[in-house]
Design a protein around this motif. Structure first.
Motif, short mmCIF file in Angstrom:
data_model
loop_
_atom_site.label_atom_id
_atom_site.label_comp_id
_atom_site.label_asym_id
_atom_site.label_seq_id
_atom_site.Cartn_x
_atom_site.Cartn_y
_atom_site.Cartn_z
N PHE A 1 -11.10 -0.41 16.16
CA PHE A 1 -10.81 0.36 15.54
C PHE A 1 -9.04 0.80 15.90
CE2 PHE A 1 -10.13 5.10 15.28
CZ PHE A 1 -10.87 5.49 13.91
N MET A 2 -8.79 0.80 17.10
CA MET A 2 -7.66 1.27 17.30
C MET A 2 -6.46 0.10 16.74
SD MET A 2 -7.61 3.98 18.83
CE MET A 2 -5.95 4.39 19.81
N ALA A 3 -6.82 -1.10 16.74
CA ALA A 3 -6.23 -2.29 15.80
C ALA A 3 -5.98 -1.95 14.57
CB ALA A 3 -6.66 -3.67 16.33
N TYR A 4 -7.13 -1.68 13.71
CA TYR A 4 -7.02 -1.31 12.29
C TYR A 4 -6.16 -0.25 12.16
CZ TYR A 4 -10.11 -4.72 10.50
OH TYR A 4 -10.86 -5.94 9.93
N GLY A 5 -6.21 0.90 13.14
CA GLY A 5 -5.43 1.98 12.91
C GLY A 5 -3.84 1.65 13.10
N MET A 6 -3.55 0.86 13.81
CA MET A 6 -2.12 0.34 14.01
C MET A 6 -1.69 -0.44 12.48
SD MET A 6 -0.66 1.95 16.16
CE MET A 6 1.08 0.89 15.86
N LEU A 7 -2.68 -1.54 12.25
CA LEU A 7 -2.32 -2.03 11.01
C LEU A 7 -2.13 -1.14 9.65
CD1 LEU A 7 -2.37 -4.62 9.00
CD2 LEU A 7 -4.66 -4.40 9.03
N ILE A 8 -2.95 0.01 9.76
CA ILE A 8 -2.75 0.95 8.58
C ILE A 8 -1.40 1.73 8.86
CG2 ILE A 8 -3.56 3.17 7.71
CD1 ILE A 8 -6.52 2.01 8.56
N ASN A 9 -1.21 2.09 10.04
CA ASN A 9 0.21 2.71 10.30
C ASN A 9 1.08 1.97 9.68
OD1 ASN A 9 -1.06 4.87 11.21
ND2 ASN A 9 -0.32 4.45 13.54
N CYS A 10 1.16 0.46 10.09
CA CYS A 10 2.27 -0.09 9.60
C CYS A 10 2.30 -0.34 8.07
CB CYS A 10 2.11 -1.71 10.32
SG CYS A 10 2.37 -1.71 12.09
N VAL A 11 1.20 -0.77 7.29
CA VAL A 11 1.00 -0.96 6.00
C VAL A 11 1.53 0.18 5.42
CG1 VAL A 11 -0.68 -1.51 4.23
CG2 VAL A 11 -0.58 -3.04 6.27
N THR A 12 1.04 1.48 5.72
CA THR A 12 1.30 2.58 5.07
C THR A 12 3.00 2.98 5.12
OG1 THR A 12 -0.79 3.56 5.64
CG2 THR A 12 1.14 5.24 5.20
N ALA A 13 3.47 2.57 6.59
CA ALA A 13 4.86 2.85 6.74
C ALA A 13 5.72 2.01 5.80
CB ALA A 13 5.32 2.72 8.30
N MET A 14 5.20 0.80 5.49
CA MET A 14 6.13 -0.06 4.74
C MET A 14 5.86 0.36 3.37
SD MET A 14 5.79 -3.78 6.51
CE MET A 14 3.91 -3.51 6.71
N GLY A 15 5.06 1.50 2.89
CA GLY A 15 5.03 1.78 1.60
C GLY A 15 3.83 0.92 0.58
N PHE A 16 2.92 0.14 1.14
CA PHE A 16 2.26 -0.41 0.11
C PHE A 16 1.38 0.46 -0.43
CE2 PHE A 16 3.22 -3.90 3.03
CZ PHE A 16 3.23 -5.09 2.14
N PRO A 17 1.35 0.40 -1.64
CA PRO A 17 0.63 1.43 -2.70
C PRO A 17 -0.89 1.24 -2.28
CG PRO A 17 1.57 -0.03 -4.03
CD PRO A 17 2.07 -0.36 -2.53
N PRO A 18 -1.67 2.36 -2.71
CA PRO A 18 -3.06 2.38 -2.47
C PRO A 18 -3.88 1.12 -3.30
CG PRO A 18 -2.73 4.64 -3.10
CD PRO A 18 -1.42 3.57 -3.10
N GLU A 19 -3.30 0.80 -4.55
CA GLU A 19 -3.93 -0.28 -5.46
C GLU A 19 -3.57 -1.69 -4.76
OE1 GLU A 19 -0.03 0.76 -7.17
OE2 GLU A 19 -1.76 2.38 -6.38
#
Length: 189
Positions: free
Chosen positions: A152-170
């Motif tokens: 869960f925490m690893a996915y959270g960090m992945l989500i933080n990184c991908v979001t911070a880099m600006g990958f759009p929802p689609e």
């Protein structure tokens, strides 16, 4: 005009500091910018907090507390996978509605690394203590399963990184994540 108490003013400083530090990081944010955002003088700011580091740690701690509270509320009365997906969905809503929370988390991790390199180990110890409280909250919600908590925490960090880099929802990068851990579009304002 109603005057704010020192505690209310302190709260507004923490909110302003979170927004400023989330955007500019520890070294890229001036206390002048925080004071200006709050509408107070720098000397008044330093009556509320002894220095920039204390302001940053208060903002970091508030961010951690907010995420802990959000996870606790999302998982209340749930177990296992239901708790996991409820926490993931709540986190994705938080990122959509309050992106500064995720950005502040990322800036906090960077600030710890920089402080450690400068020999300031107290700073990192304080941030790690907050992160461990976050870990414990997730760990208990997931039935004290170390593997589930780590994932869960690893996915959270992945989500933080991908979001911070600006990958759009689609973007296809999100396809490997459960729908509860995919971006939520912010509410139309």
């Amino acid at each position: 005009m109603v005057r704010m108490s020192a505690e209310e003013r302190r709260e507004s400083v923490i909110r302003a500091a979170t927004a400023e530090f989330a955007r500019g990081g520890y070294h890229g944010t001036s206390t002048e910018a925080i004071a200006r955002r709050v509408g107070v003088s720098q000397p008044y700011l330093f009556r509320l907090f002894p220095g920039k580091k204390a302001i940053f740690l208060a903002a970091s701690e508030r961010c951690s507390q907010d995420v802990i509270r959000m996870f606790t509320e999302a998982a209340e009365g749930l177990e296992g996978e239901e708790a996991l997906h409820a926490m993931a969905s709540a986190y994705m809503r938080t990122i959509a509605e309050r992106p500064e929370v995720m950005q502040m988390q990322m800036q906090t991790y960077l600030a710890v690394a920089a402080a450690e390199q400068e020999g300031d180990h107290e700073f990192g110890a304080s941030v790690r203590a907050g992160w461990l409280r976050l870990w414990d909250t997730v760990h208990l919600a997931l039935g004290a399963d170390v593997g589930e908590t780590t994932t869960f925490m690893a996915y959270g960090m992945l989500i933080n990184c991908v979001t911070a880099m600006g990958f759009p929802p689609e973007h296809p990068i999100w396809e490997g994540l459960h729908p509860s851990a995919r971006p939520v579009r912010p509410p139309e304002g």
